[in-house]
Design a protein around this motif. Structure first.
Motif, PDB file in Angstrom:
ATOM      1  N   GLU A  92       2.661  -6.139 -11.933  1.00 26.95           N
ATOM      2  CA  GLU A  92       1.940  -5.386 -13.035  1.00 26.95           C
ATOM      3  C   GLU A  92       1.015  -5.849 -13.590  1.00 26.95           C
ATOM      4  N   GLY A  93       1.296  -7.124 -13.994  1.00 22.67           N
ATOM      5  CA  GLY A  93       0.243  -7.855 -14.673  1.00 22.67           C
ATOM      6  C   GLY A  93      -1.142  -8.187 -13.604  1.00 22.67           C
ATOM      7  N   LEU A  94      -0.905  -8.300 -12.484  1.00 20.04           N
ATOM      8  CA  LEU A  94      -2.134  -8.571 -11.325  1.00 20.04           C
ATOM      9  C   LEU A  94      -2.969  -7.237 -11.520  1.00 20.04           C
ATOM     10  N   LEU A  95      -2.050  -5.967 -11.526  1.00 18.40           N
ATOM     11  CA  LEU A  95      -2.862  -4.653 -11.136  1.00 18.40           C
ATOM     12  C   LEU A  95      -3.577  -4.524 -12.698  1.00 18.40           C
ATOM     13  N   ARG A  96      -3.251  -4.807 -13.734  1.00 24.06           N
ATOM     14  CA  ARG A  96      -3.597  -4.728 -14.974  1.00 24.06           C
ATOM     15  C   ARG A  96      -5.273  -5.372 -14.892  1.00 24.06           C
ATOM     16  N   VAL A  97      -5.137  -6.725 -14.308  1.00 24.00           N
ATOM     17  CA  VAL A  97      -6.447  -7.659 -14.626  1.00 24.00           C
ATOM     18  C   VAL A  97      -7.240  -7.082 -13.492  1.00 24.00           C
ATOM     19  N   THR A  98      -6.803  -6.452 -12.335  1.00 25.64           N
ATOM     20  CA  THR A  98      -7.745  -6.149 -11.087  1.00 25.64           C
ATOM     21  C   THR A  98      -8.273  -5.006 -11.432  1.00 25.64           C
ATOM     22  N   THR A  99      -7.613  -3.904 -11.663  1.00 22.54           N
ATOM     23  CA  THR A  99      -7.968  -2.402 -11.788  1.00 22.54           C
ATOM     24  C   THR A  99      -9.360  -2.167 -12.218  1.00 22.54           C
ATOM     25  N   PRO A 100      -9.603  -2.706 -13.563  1.00 26.39           N
ATOM     26  CA  PRO A 100     -10.634  -2.359 -14.173  1.00 26.39           C
ATOM     27  C   PRO A 100     -11.877  -2.777 -13.345  1.00 26.39           C
ATOM     28  N   ALA A 101     -11.942  -3.880 -12.634  1.00 25.89           N
ATOM     29  CA  ALA A 101     -12.838  -4.171 -11.410  1.00 25.89           C
ATOM     30  C   ALA A 101     -13.108  -3.339 -10.667  1.00 25.89           C
ATOM     31  N   LEU A 102     -12.240  -2.452 -10.075  1.00 26.98           N
ATOM     32  CA  LEU A 102     -12.121  -1.454  -9.209  1.00 26.98           C
ATOM     33  C   LEU A 102     -12.410   0.087  -9.741  1.00 26.98           C
ATOM     34  N   GLN A 158      -1.509  -8.914  -3.805  1.00 29.85           N
ATOM     35  CA  GLN A 158      -2.975  -9.569  -3.632  1.00 29.85           C
ATOM     36  C   GLN A 158      -3.588  -9.479  -2.665  1.00 29.85           C
ATOM     37  N   ASP A 159      -3.080  -9.631  -1.439  1.00 28.38           N
ATOM     38  CA  ASP A 159      -3.877  -9.486  -0.068  1.00 28.38           C
ATOM     39  C   ASP A 159      -4.402  -8.086   0.011  1.00 28.38           C
ATOM     40  N   PHE A 160      -3.677  -7.006  -0.520  1.00 23.12           N
ATOM     41  CA  PHE A 160      -3.987  -5.704  -0.249  1.00 23.12           C
ATOM     42  C   PHE A 160      -5.346  -5.344  -1.145  1.00 23.12           C
ATOM     43  N   LEU A 161      -5.282  -5.750  -2.322  1.00 24.16           N
ATOM     44  CA  LEU A 161      -6.327  -5.711  -3.394  1.00 24.16           C
ATOM     45  C   LEU A 161      -7.640  -6.637  -2.863  1.00 24.16           C
ATOM     46  N   GLY A 162      -7.271  -7.694  -2.146  1.00 23.32           N
ATOM     47  CA  GLY A 162      -8.303  -8.503  -1.836  1.00 23.32           C
ATOM     48  C   GLY A 162      -9.162  -7.639  -0.535  1.00 23.32           C
ATOM     49  N   ARG A 163      -8.443  -7.081   0.269  1.00 20.11           N
ATOM     50  CA  ARG A 163      -9.057  -6.239   1.376  1.00 20.11           C
ATOM     51  C   ARG A 163      -9.811  -5.221   0.764  1.00 20.11           C
ATOM     52  N   ILE A 164      -9.443  -4.473  -0.338  1.00 27.63           N
ATOM     53  CA  ILE A 164     -10.196  -3.497  -1.156  1.00 27.63           C
ATOM     54  C   ILE A 164     -11.505  -4.025  -1.484  1.00 27.63           C
ATOM     55  N   GLN A 165     -11.367  -5.309  -2.279  1.00 23.81           N
ATOM     56  CA  GLN A 165     -12.681  -6.033  -2.804  1.00 23.81           C
ATOM     57  C   GLN A 165     -13.432  -6.273  -1.634  1.00 23.81           C
ATOM     58  N   PHE A 166     -12.978  -6.723  -0.677  1.00 27.03           N
ATOM     59  CA  PHE A 166     -13.950  -6.895   0.754  1.00 27.03           C
ATOM     60  C   PHE A 166     -14.540  -5.831   1.019  1.00 27.03           C
ATOM     61  N   HIS A 167     -13.866  -4.657   0.994  1.00 28.24           N
ATOM     62  CA  HIS A 167     -14.805  -3.417   1.409  1.00 28.24           C
ATOM     63  C   HIS A 167     -15.973  -3.058   0.517  1.00 28.24           C
ATOM     64  N   GLY A 181     -12.634   4.988  -1.510  1.00 24.80           N
ATOM     65  CA  GLY A 181     -11.752   4.798  -2.661  1.00 24.80           C
ATOM     66  C   GLY A 181     -10.449   4.065  -2.768  1.00 24.80           C
ATOM     67  N   CYS A 182      -9.789   4.011  -3.909  1.00 28.32           N
ATOM     68  CA  CYS A 182      -8.389   3.417  -3.865  1.00 28.32           C
ATOM     69  C   CYS A 182      -7.648   3.834  -5.078  1.00 28.32           C
ATOM     70  N   CYS A 183      -6.478   3.665  -5.005  1.00 20.60           N
ATOM     71  CA  CYS A 183      -5.307   3.920  -6.003  1.00 20.60           C
ATOM     72  C   CYS A 183      -4.601   2.560  -6.284  1.00 20.60           C
ATOM     73  N   THR A 184      -4.984   2.023  -7.392  1.00 23.18           N
ATOM     74  CA  THR A 184      -4.335   0.693  -7.751  1.00 23.18           C
ATOM     75  C   THR A 184      -3.754   0.482  -9.080  1.00 23.18           C
ATOM     76  N   GLU A 185      -3.729   1.438  -9.984  1.00 24.11           N
ATOM     77  CA  GLU A 185      -3.104   1.445 -11.132  1.00 24.11           C
ATOM     78  C   GLU A 185      -1.619   1.235 -11.408  1.00 24.11           C
ATOM     79  N   ARG A 186      -1.058   1.673 -10.112  1.00 27.25           N
ATOM     80  CA  ARG A 186       0.395   1.482 -10.005  1.00 27.25           C
ATOM     81  C   ARG A 186       0.812   1.418  -8.716  1.00 27.25           C
ATOM     82  N   LEU A 187       2.046   1.088  -8.289  1.00 24.14           N
ATOM     83  CA  LEU A 187       2.804   1.232  -6.647  1.00 24.14           C
ATOM     84  C   LEU A 187       3.009   2.475  -6.492  1.00 24.14           C
TER      85      LEU A 187
END
Length: 421
Positions: A92-102, A158-167, A181-187
């Motif tokens: 949950e904390g990781l998604l909160r930190v990463t989602t704004p960048a996406l 982390q790996d899944f989010l990294g692949r989105i950021q790689f794209h 696009g993506c949906c990363t605010e929650r599982l």
């Protein structure tokens, strides 16, 4: 000393000897004394420094007791601090930190409600074909969803989010599969990619062997010039990756998607992501040996010239309508075969001009191979005089299990209509 010298004459040797004895005794004594003084000062400074360091460590290791919080017991306050630390290392904390960048890539989940079919079920989750709504029915389109299962751990997220950021880093190129696009605010997490409904090039080549003219709007005939047309698009994608200081690492017909107008899109960028993110290929990743350049087989650093070698194998796949490379060589013997400086023979359906392009890709030294751009320019020159009338024909149909055994890949890894990561 002065008195003794006055009582001696210049010819008296005893006075000279006595004077030299005094010098021999006094000078070493002074030197030893200075040395002992310096040694004592150094030891004093060292002991003083050690004591100061111990005092500092003691102060750092002992923290004063914090004042009690209003309405909280000591136990409750300590438990609250531990929960905060766990939150920062949680999914949950990781998604909160990463989602704004996406934020620019986020797609409302309700716009992806119409799942048409499940294409594949991978190790991380299912892959679906779905309909994405944008509020305007005229702009609704089919997409592919790569889902991460809800039970995924922190490392998988982390790996899944990294692949989105790689794209996201890759950006847009007409011959690479695009991230919609993506949906990363929650599982569960979703990666939304464009859908190339006609599927992969290898399946297309196999269908071209059948007595089928058209199907789903796609003409299942392939000429020599069309082989060059598809090859040129793949090289344009490789040029783009090279400009990004990347390489693909697994150029093959199974990793190319084809549209109705024979527009090719390179996919299967998982290996490129691993090298970009971690600097090395995952030891658990399985790669088909028969498509690898010699330096890759020898476990040397990979590069874009290795993709050029694999592109030569791709030309062979296309001109033979999906035959496995090196059909007479067992996969485990491919390195020894190449070390004897052997290459594949020219297929009967391959012109000498195309075979010369293949041979330029299969030079042992990677420095002697052309770059993607140089190869594209050569290919364009040859394509101007290529045959666009005679259709490539191979009468034998493909048996997937036999193909997999000869190619050195598993049957499960054969195309299933869409290949991503």
């Amino acid at each position: 000393m002065a008195r003794v010298l006055l009582e001696c004459s210049l010819s008296d040797k005893l006075c000279v000897v006595r004077e030299q004895q005094y010098e021999v005794i006094i000078v070493p004594t002074l030197l030893v004394g200075v040395f002992l003084i310096l040694l004592g000062v150094i030891l004093w400074l060292y002991i003083r420094g050690q004591r100061a360091q111990q005092d500092t460590s003691g102060l750092q290791g002992t923290s004063p007791m914090p004042p009690p919080s209003r309405g909280l017991s000591w136990e409750a306050e300590g438990r609250g601090r531990n929960e905060f630390v766990r939150l920062e290392t949680s999914v949950e904390g990781l998604l909160r930190v990463t989602t704004p960048a996406l934020a620019k890539l986020q797609v409302p989940r309700e716009h992806l409600s119409d799942v048409l079919e499940q294409i594949h079920h991978g190790s991380c989750g299912a892959i679906y074909r779905a309909q994405m709504h944008t509020g305007d029915p005229a702009k609704s389109k089919r997409v592919v969803l790569k889902a991460l299962r809800e039970s995924a751990g922190l490392q998988e997220v982390q790996d899944f989010l990294g692949r989105i950021q790689f794209h996201q880093y890759l950006g847009h190129h007409q011959h690479l599969v695009q991230l919609e696009g993506c949906c990363t605010e929650r599982l569960p997490l979703y990666m939304v990619l464009e859908d190339v409904a006609q599927g992969d090039l290898l399946s297309f080549l196999w269908t071209c062997r059948r007595d089928v003219m058209t199907m789903d709007g796609l003409l299942y005939d392939l000429t020599e010039r069309q082989v060059y047309h598809i090859g040129k698009q793949v090289l344009l994608a490789l040029e783009y990756l090279q400009d990004k200081h990347l390489f693909h690492g697994d150029v093959a017909a199974r990793n190319i998607l084809i549209q109705c107008d024979l527009t090719a899109k390179l996919c299967g960028l998982g290996l490129a992501y691993e090298v970009h993110a971690r600097g090395a290929i995952s030891p658990t990743r399985t790669i088909a040996l028969k498509w690898l350049a010699p330096e890759r087989l020898l476990l040397r650093p990979a590069g874009i010239r290795g993709d050029v070698w694999s592109f030569g194998i791709l030309l062979y796949e296309m001109v033979t309508l999906g035959a496995p490379p090196y059909p007479e060589v067992p996969p485990t013997r491919i390195l020894q075969y190449l070390q004897r400086r052997k290459i594949m023979k020219r297929p009967s359906s391959c012109t000498h001009a195309m075979y010369n392009l293949m041979k330029s890709c299969w030079r042992w030294s990677e420095d002697s191979r052309p770059s993607p751009r140089e190869l594209r320019l050569r290919l364009e020159a040859v394509a101007r005089t290529a045959d666009d009338k005679a259709v490539l024909q191979v009468p034998e149909l493909v048996v997937p299990a036999l193909y997999a055994a000869v190619a050195g890949i598993s049957v499960e890894s054969l195309p299933y209509g869409y290949t991503i990561f």
